[in-house]
Design a protein around this motif. Structure first.
Motif, PDB file in Angstrom:
ATOM      1  N   LEU A 227       0.684  -1.333  -0.155  1.00  0.00           N
ATOM      2  CA  LEU A 227      -0.050  -0.066   0.180  1.00  0.00           C
ATOM      3  C   LEU A 227       0.912   1.328   0.087  1.00  0.00           C
ATOM      4  O   LEU A 227       0.653   2.227  -0.458  1.00  0.00           O
ATOM      5  CB  LEU A 227      -0.962   0.023   1.246  1.00  0.00           C
ATOM      6  CG  LEU A 227      -2.090  -1.192   1.117  1.00  0.00           C
ATOM      7  CD1 LEU A 227      -2.927  -0.802   2.495  1.00  0.00           C
ATOM      8  CD2 LEU A 227      -2.973  -0.714  -0.056  1.00  0.00           C
ATOM      9  N   ASN A 228       2.057   1.137   0.703  1.00  0.00           N
ATOM     10  CA  ASN A 228       2.798   2.167   0.500  1.00  0.00           C
ATOM     11  C   ASN A 228       3.398   2.840  -0.928  1.00  0.00           C
ATOM     12  O   ASN A 228       3.394   3.800  -1.248  1.00  0.00           O
ATOM     13  CB  ASN A 228       4.045   1.900   1.144  1.00  0.00           C
ATOM     14  CG  ASN A 228       3.896   2.159   2.789  1.00  0.00           C
ATOM     15  OD1 ASN A 228       2.910   2.745   3.435  1.00  0.00           O
ATOM     16  ND2 ASN A 228       4.515   1.240   3.491  1.00  0.00           N
ATOM     17  N   GLU A 229       3.505   1.750  -1.838  1.00  0.00           N
ATOM     18  CA  GLU A 229       3.891   1.981  -3.068  1.00  0.00           C
ATOM     19  C   GLU A 229       2.670   2.299  -4.071  1.00  0.00           C
ATOM     20  O   GLU A 229       2.771   3.296  -4.732  1.00  0.00           O
ATOM     21  CB  GLU A 229       4.281   0.428  -3.738  1.00  0.00           C
ATOM     22  CG  GLU A 229       4.056   0.547  -5.268  1.00  0.00           C
ATOM     23  CD  GLU A 229       5.746   1.363  -5.852  1.00  0.00           C
ATOM     24  OE1 GLU A 229       5.698   1.527  -6.919  1.00  0.00           O
ATOM     25  OE2 GLU A 229       6.493   1.783  -4.991  1.00  0.00           O
ATOM     26  N   LEU A 230       1.494   2.097  -3.430  1.00  0.00           N
ATOM     27  CA  LEU A 230       0.238   2.543  -3.898  1.00  0.00           C
ATOM     28  C   LEU A 230       0.107   3.991  -3.611  1.00  0.00           C
ATOM     29  O   LEU A 230      -0.376   4.818  -4.654  1.00  0.00           O
ATOM     30  CB  LEU A 230      -0.971   1.791  -3.478  1.00  0.00           C
ATOM     31  CG  LEU A 230      -2.353   2.080  -3.962  1.00  0.00           C
ATOM     32  CD1 LEU A 230      -2.498   2.123  -5.452  1.00  0.00           C
ATOM     33  CD2 LEU A 230      -3.510   1.298  -3.198  1.00  0.00           C
ATOM     34  N   ARG A 231       0.243   4.479  -2.459  1.00  0.00           N
ATOM     35  CA  ARG A 231       0.129   5.855  -2.037  1.00  0.00           C
ATOM     36  C   ARG A 231       1.329   6.617  -2.849  1.00  0.00           C
ATOM     37  O   ARG A 231       0.993   7.612  -3.285  1.00  0.00           O
ATOM     38  CB  ARG A 231       0.541   5.892  -0.424  1.00  0.00           C
ATOM     39  CG  ARG A 231      -0.575   5.253   0.080  1.00  0.00           C
ATOM     40  CD  ARG A 231      -0.354   5.803   1.727  1.00  0.00           C
ATOM     41  NE  ARG A 231      -1.294   4.928   2.408  1.00  0.00           N
ATOM     42  CZ  ARG A 231      -1.380   3.918   3.225  1.00  0.00           C
ATOM     43  NH1 ARG A 231      -0.121   3.133   2.781  1.00  0.00           N
ATOM     44  NH2 ARG A 231      -2.394   3.392   3.946  1.00  0.00           N
ATOM     45  N   ARG A 232       2.480   6.160  -3.242  1.00  0.00           N
ATOM     46  CA  ARG A 232       3.533   6.946  -3.756  1.00  0.00           C
ATOM     47  C   ARG A 232       3.079   6.868  -5.317  1.00  0.00           C
ATOM     48  O   ARG A 232       3.042   8.385  -5.578  1.00  0.00           O
ATOM     49  CB  ARG A 232       4.859   6.036  -3.898  1.00  0.00           C
ATOM     50  CG  ARG A 232       5.940   6.832  -4.361  1.00  0.00           C
ATOM     51  CD  ARG A 232       7.158   5.939  -4.616  1.00  0.00           C
ATOM     52  NE  ARG A 232       6.931   4.986  -5.653  1.00  0.00           N
ATOM     53  CZ  ARG A 232       7.069   5.188  -7.178  1.00  0.00           C
ATOM     54  NH1 ARG A 232       7.233   6.193  -7.359  1.00  0.00           N
ATOM     55  NH2 ARG A 232       6.810   4.054  -7.777  1.00  0.00           N
ATOM     56  N   LEU A 233       2.676   6.320  -5.913  1.00  0.00           N
ATOM     57  CA  LEU A 233       2.119   6.289  -7.032  1.00  0.00           C
ATOM     58  C   LEU A 233       0.888   7.401  -7.301  1.00  0.00           C
ATOM     59  O   LEU A 233       0.766   8.038  -8.361  1.00  0.00           O
ATOM     60  CB  LEU A 233       1.774   4.869  -7.897  1.00  0.00           C
ATOM     61  CG  LEU A 233       2.860   3.944  -8.286  1.00  0.00           C
ATOM     62  CD1 LEU A 233       2.046   2.502  -8.566  1.00  0.00           C
ATOM     63  CD2 LEU A 233       3.708   4.549  -9.151  1.00  0.00           C
ATOM     64  N   LYS A 234       0.113   7.400  -6.458  1.00  0.00           N
ATOM     65  CA  LYS A 234      -1.085   8.064  -6.576  1.00  0.00           C
ATOM     66  C   LYS A 234      -0.566   9.560  -6.311  1.00  0.00           C
ATOM     67  O   LYS A 234      -0.980  10.337  -6.861  1.00  0.00           O
ATOM     68  CB  LYS A 234      -1.978   7.856  -5.167  1.00  0.00           C
ATOM     69  CG  LYS A 234      -3.082   6.835  -5.706  1.00  0.00           C
ATOM     70  CD  LYS A 234      -3.973   6.633  -4.518  1.00  0.00           C
ATOM     71  CE  LYS A 234      -5.109   5.790  -4.886  1.00  0.00           C
ATOM     72  NZ  LYS A 234      -6.219   6.455  -5.729  1.00  0.00           N
ATOM     73  N   ALA A 235       0.353   9.620  -5.394  1.00  0.00           N
ATOM     74  CA  ALA A 235       1.166  11.127  -5.114  1.00  0.00           C
ATOM     75  C   ALA A 235       1.642  11.769  -6.341  1.00  0.00           C
ATOM     76  O   ALA A 235       1.560  12.796  -6.954  1.00  0.00           O
ATOM     77  CB  ALA A 235       1.693  11.052  -3.944  1.00  0.00           C
ATOM     78  N   GLU A 236       2.532  10.616  -7.131  1.00  0.00           N
ATOM     79  CA  GLU A 236       3.236  11.102  -8.231  1.00  0.00           C
ATOM     80  C   GLU A 236       2.351  11.423  -9.609  1.00  0.00           C
ATOM     81  O   GLU A 236       2.671  12.475 -10.182  1.00  0.00           O
ATOM     82  CB  GLU A 236       4.182   9.757  -8.587  1.00  0.00           C
ATOM     83  CG  GLU A 236       5.245  10.239 -10.000  1.00  0.00           C
ATOM     84  CD  GLU A 236       5.979   8.832 -10.089  1.00  0.00           C
ATOM     85  OE1 GLU A 236       6.511   8.984 -11.238  1.00  0.00           O
ATOM     86  OE2 GLU A 236       6.442   8.296  -8.942  1.00  0.00           O
ATOM     87  N   LEU A 237       1.087  10.577  -9.608  1.00  0.00           N
ATOM     88  CA  LEU A 237       0.267  10.941 -10.676  1.00  0.00           C
ATOM     89  C   LEU A 237      -0.389  12.121 -10.232  1.00  0.00           C
ATOM     90  O   LEU A 237      -0.668  13.100 -11.184  1.00  0.00           O
ATOM     91  CB  LEU A 237      -0.530   9.641 -10.692  1.00  0.00           C
ATOM     92  CG  LEU A 237      -1.511   9.765 -11.940  1.00  0.00           C
ATOM     93  CD1 LEU A 237      -0.658   9.978 -13.301  1.00  0.00           C
ATOM     94  CD2 LEU A 237      -2.634   8.687 -12.001  1.00  0.00           C
ATOM     95  N   GLY A 238      -0.726  12.488  -8.982  1.00  0.00           N
ATOM     96  CA  GLY A 238      -1.408  13.606  -8.861  1.00  0.00           C
ATOM     97  C   GLY A 238      -0.666  14.923  -8.760  1.00  0.00           C
ATOM     98  O   GLY A 238      -1.087  15.966  -9.126  1.00  0.00           O
ATOM     99  N   SER A 239       0.490  14.756  -8.661  1.00  0.00           N
ATOM    100  CA  SER A 239       1.431  16.013  -9.024  1.00  0.00           C
ATOM    101  C   SER A 239       1.720  16.380 -10.488  1.00  0.00           C
ATOM    102  O   SER A 239       2.020  17.476 -10.570  1.00  0.00           O
ATOM    103  CB  SER A 239       2.658  15.707  -8.420  1.00  0.00           C
ATOM    104  OG  SER A 239       3.551  14.763  -9.269  1.00  0.00           O
ATOM    105  N   LEU A 240       1.286  15.491 -11.359  1.00  0.00           N
ATOM    106  CA  LEU A 240       1.280  15.579 -12.783  1.00  0.00           C
ATOM    107  C   LEU A 240       0.187  16.499 -13.307  1.00  0.00           C
ATOM    108  O   LEU A 240       0.345  17.260 -14.119  1.00  0.00           O
ATOM    109  CB  LEU A 240       1.110  14.155 -13.594  1.00  0.00           C
ATOM    110  CG  LEU A 240       1.413  14.165 -15.081  1.00  0.00           C
ATOM    111  CD1 LEU A 240       2.885  14.638 -15.221  1.00  0.00           C
ATOM    112  CD2 LEU A 240       1.435  12.856 -15.374  1.00  0.00           C
ATOM    113  N   ARG A 241      -1.008  16.273 -12.549  1.00  0.00           N
ATOM    114  CA  ARG A 241      -2.250  17.107 -13.007  1.00  0.00           C
ATOM    115  C   ARG A 241      -2.444  17.519 -14.508  1.00  0.00           C
ATOM    116  O   ARG A 241      -2.746  18.353 -14.909  1.00  0.00           O
ATOM    117  CB  ARG A 241      -2.238  18.406 -12.228  1.00  0.00           C
ATOM    118  CG  ARG A 241      -1.856  18.416 -10.748  1.00  0.00           C
ATOM    119  CD  ARG A 241      -3.012  17.782  -9.981  1.00  0.00           C
ATOM    120  NE  ARG A 241      -4.245  18.309 -10.279  1.00  0.00           N
ATOM    121  CZ  ARG A 241      -5.329  18.018  -9.907  1.00  0.00           C
ATOM    122  NH1 ARG A 241      -5.866  16.890  -9.410  1.00  0.00           N
ATOM    123  NH2 ARG A 241      -6.437  18.935  -9.994  1.00  0.00           N
TER     124      ARG A 241
END
Length: 283
Positions: free
Chosen positions: A167-181
């Motif tokens: 789940l930590n990897e999942l959160r990291r990917l969510k944050a990375e994609l969210g920063s792309l916007r």
């Protein structure tokens, strides 16, 4: 045209559906972007579908020749050969698998087709069973295609994020994609769908885990068969729970076309931004 040419094994109606799906999203793009060249867009549809049509027609002709033969010796040899071969379990499974025995449907790339071959595009994306991350209730069972292309989403193309960790990897990917916007006419990162393999999901999830939205885990065949979604369906066979990952060679982010074919599969934000640039189709 397709329905008139094909009549064995239900391939006519299947090809008709494929034609309609592959054509509909191109027409939608043309209606929303009048500046595009219709001949170029529709020629891509024709070249793609021609590849699959030729393969299907070859199979249809072969099946038709076998079914319609009037030679009693040929009939005898065919019937007894099939009867004998199905006694061998591996061969019987291979016969029953039909077109799946040839692997995933994949388009060969000529210039002008709407996918990136160097990024793993042109292959049909796998469909499996899934459950929302927040629950193990089989009543919430769904097909992955249905949650990726839910009617609430507005864009034609969709992002799928495949987590190959906890789940930590999942959160990291969510944050990375969210920063792309990244928001464009055909794709919005806010509509991304996230999947995690069941083996990485802890048995007891915390309140923080429950707040991870639009995220699903893979489901087993047994879970599917216990769900209402399985009512009236045959028993599941040859199910590959992690087939989405294997189909794109474990890439992290997949851009999916509306016909469920991969436009591109990437690992980094830089690769994703480069792939998104091709969605403009300005050339």
């Amino acid at each position: 045209m397709t329905l008139a040419l094909k009549s064995f094994g239900g391939q006519g109606i299947v090809s008709g559906f494929r034609d309609a799906v592959a054509l509909s999203w191109r027409l939608a793009i043309l209606c929303r972007t009048p500046s595009l060249n219709p001949e170029q867009i529709l020629a891509g549809w024709y070249r793609e579908r021609k590849q699959q049509l030729e393969a299907s027609l070859a199979s249809t002709v072969k099946n038709g020749s076998m079914v319609n033969t009037k030679n009693p010796i040929t009939i005898l040899i065919s019937d007894w050969s099939l009867w004998f071969l199905q006694m061998i379990p591996p061969v019987r499974r291979w016969i029953e698998s039909g077109p799946r025995a040839n692997g995933r449907t994949r388009y060969t790339y000529p210039a002008g087709l709407p996918f990136l071959p160097e990024r793993g595009g042109g292959v049909l994306f796998s469909q499996t069973f899934c459950l929302p991350l927040v629950t193990d209730d089989s009543n919430c069972m769904a097909f992955t295609d249905d949650v990726i292309f839910t009617g609430k989403k507005q864009r034609l193309f969709q992002l799928v994020v495949l987590t190959s960790g906890d789940l930590n990897e999942l959160r990291r990917l969510k944050a990375e994609l969210g920063s792309l916007r990244t928001v464009c006419a055909r794709l919005d990162t806010d509509e991304a769908t996230f999947f995690i393999q069941r083996r990485f999901v802890p048995a007891h999830r915390t309140a923080d885990d429950a707040r991870i939205s639009n995220t699903y885990r893979t489901a087993t065949a047994d879970e599917f068969e216990r769900s209402p979604l399985c009512i009236g369906r045959p028993k599941v066979r040859d199910y590959k729970e992690n087939d989405m990952w294997e189909g794109v060679k474990h890439k992290a982010v997949v851009i999916l076309r509306p016909d469920r074919f991969v436009f591109a599969a990437v690992d980094t934000s830089e690769e994703l931004e480069a792939a998104l640039a091709f969605l403009s189709w300005k050339n």
